[in-house]
Write an enzyme that holds these catalytic residues in place. Sequence first.
Site, short mmCIF file in Angstrom:
data_model
loop_
_atom_site.label_atom_id
_atom_site.label_comp_id
_atom_site.label_asym_id
_atom_site.label_seq_id
_atom_site.Cartn_x
_atom_site.Cartn_y
_atom_site.Cartn_z
N TRP A 92 41.67 36.96 52.76
CA TRP A 92 41.81 37.09 51.30
C TRP A 92 42.02 38.52 50.82
CZ3 TRP A 92 42.54 34.31 47.04
CH2 TRP A 92 42.26 34.92 45.82
N ASP A 148 42.73 42.37 43.79
CA ASP A 148 43.18 43.61 43.15
C ASP A 148 43.42 44.81 44.07
OD1 ASP A 148 41.99 41.89 41.36
OD2 ASP A 148 40.59 43.35 40.55
N ARG A 188 32.75 46.12 34.45
CA ARG A 188 33.28 46.47 35.77
C ARG A 188 34.62 47.20 35.77
NH1 ARG A 188 33.26 40.67 35.75
NH2 ARG A 188 35.32 39.81 35.34
N ASP A 189 35.00 47.56 36.99
CA ASP A 189 36.31 48.11 37.34
C ASP A 189 36.53 49.54 36.81
OD1 ASP A 189 36.49 45.51 38.28
OD2 ASP A 189 37.73 44.81 36.60
N GLU A 223 39.61 43.23 32.11
CA GLU A 223 39.32 43.71 33.46
C GLU A 223 40.25 44.88 33.81
OE1 GLU A 223 37.80 39.76 35.75
OE2 GLU A 223 39.96 39.95 35.71
N TRP A 236 44.97 34.27 38.82
CA TRP A 236 43.72 33.57 39.10
C TRP A 236 43.84 32.06 38.90
CZ3 TRP A 236 40.42 35.26 42.28
CH2 TRP A 236 40.10 36.61 42.35
C1 FRU Z 1 40.13 41.14 38.70
C2 FRU Z 1 38.69 41.04 39.14
C3 FRU Z 1 37.93 42.31 38.78
C4 FRU Z 1 36.82 42.32 39.77
C5 FRU Z 1 37.47 41.75 41.00
C6 FRU Z 1 36.57 40.91 41.87
O1 FRU Z 1 40.99 40.33 39.40
O2 FRU Z 1 38.08 39.91 38.56
O3 FRU Z 1 37.52 42.36 37.45
O4 FRU Z 1 36.30 43.60 40.00
O5 FRU Z 1 38.55 40.95 40.54
O6 FRU Z 1 37.17 40.59 43.06
#
Ligand code: FRU
Length: 540
Positions: free
Chosen positions: A62, A65, A195-196, A247, A342
């Site tokens: 898998w 991002d 996050r991120d 995100e 997604w």
């Molecule tokens: C975006 C996301 C991010 C997160 C990551 C988790 O695709 O949802 O916000 O950090 O993937 O895998």
Amino acid sequence: MKTMTNTKGRLSIIVVIVVTVFACKNEPDKKVNSNDNSSKILSISEEARYRPNFHFTPKKNWMNDPNGMFYFNGYYHLYFQHYPYDNVWGPMYWGHATSTDLISWKEQPIALYPDELGYIFSGSAVVDFENTSGFGTDGKVPIVAMFTYHNPKKAEAKEIDVESQGIAYSLDEGLTWTKYEGNPVIENSGARDFRDPKVAWDDEHKQWNMVLAAGQETQFFSSLNLKDWKLLSHFGEGIGNHGGVWECPDLFPLTVQGSDETKWVLLVSINPGGPNGGSATQYFIGDFDGSTFTVDKNFEAAMKDQHDFWVDFGKDNYAGVTWSNVATSDGAKLFIGWMSNWQYANEVPTEAWRSAMTIPRELRLVKSDGSYRLAFTPTDEISGYRGKKYKKEAIAVNGEIKIIETDDIDLSRAEILFDISAIQEGGFNFLLSNDEGDKLSFGYENEDNRFYIDRKNSGKTDFSEEFANKVSTAPRISGDKGLSGRILLDKTSIEVFYDDGLNVMTEIFFTEAPFEKLSMAPENDELTLDHLEIHELNFN
Ligand code: FRU
């Protein structure tokens, strides 16, 4: 807006929790890939059929991002969200790949592993030339990564403070990493989705800037040493698209093409809420004064009018951000996105690996009618791979005509450039097809002033209801009469850049056999293709 309030938002949280609970049951370090045997049997045909010729994919399992991209000492580094033990999303690691030209990638050992604080979610990396962090020793330049810790136990217990930010450093140019003992450097401040982090040196305000996503807004932080962070401001309420959770933001200054004006660009991925469903990345243009991001007035007015400020209108370009410490000679930033959505990323019909990245792209800021737009073009480096060439001028298209067959140019590794000086009423339509009956059409409908990609009959589509239930469309941004296009074709993807990159559409597909023919048909009248150039791309 700190908590998700709409139904779509709640839905996405539930999905994340379900997957997380499932993932927690797997011992990440001990689990043997349940697909190992089956993938060996499948791998010969799957490799040949679906492994992209020139888009990055992990060798196994898998990927989502792109993370932590930086350039240093001749190498482009690309890290990525990776679950090394299965072909579906699970406990997240950072995989790693390097390249000298952004096209040929070498996968490196895993860079970051989950630990007691959680999975390693998305983030960024910077070259700390001045050793502001103090991590550098013996004159070595530290590379500092900042990422999100996602705590699966807290997620399972439905707690709020699931996510916090951590840092790690590398003293061997990004190969191996040491996590900072003071982690987390930013505790959760009350948003379930927090996050991120994307860090960048801000030369104007002499500080490290960091932007992260919190619920449906972005938050800006600054630091002088990459360890101590100060919350500066928030952005997002009442502006932009709020169809889903925000995100993977990115914030950077960029000079407007052909001028010396500089504006700040804010990229924000959202899921769901994309223009054609599911995941997509929106952008804002404005100013950043070292503390607050303000959207440009004209840009804001244009946003109210048009609602079409998307990095890509296709369904498969998500969570894209830019490389640090590099720009092209004319100042363009380099960008890469995850070529999936997604809605169906966990179900696409490959077994040995799942998903690819987009072609790396040059990102420019252009100004027209007093407002701003981003324009994306494929990295120039792709031209270095051009081989056999087909070129024709003034092609009269009246009824369906064959443009090229795969015997002439391999359509699973091709770059197509075309110019139309006057689009006719019916627009135009390109069709990729094969003897198995797989079809992918794309083009432009003049009446509705929109581009489209139709992958409804492109082969395997039934793995997800949302993969091909609709034709993807994009309103044309340029008002010109003439139009230019640049198309990149790989085994399982098409990337179309219209009008010098003002409109981009990226989509994936899974044919039963390779496409054998490219043809063209105007919708209802004649059309002249003034210039057509097709390059076969050669890779070892
Ligand atoms: C975006 C996301 C991010 C997160 C990551 C988790 O695709 O949802 O916000 O950090 O993937 O895998």
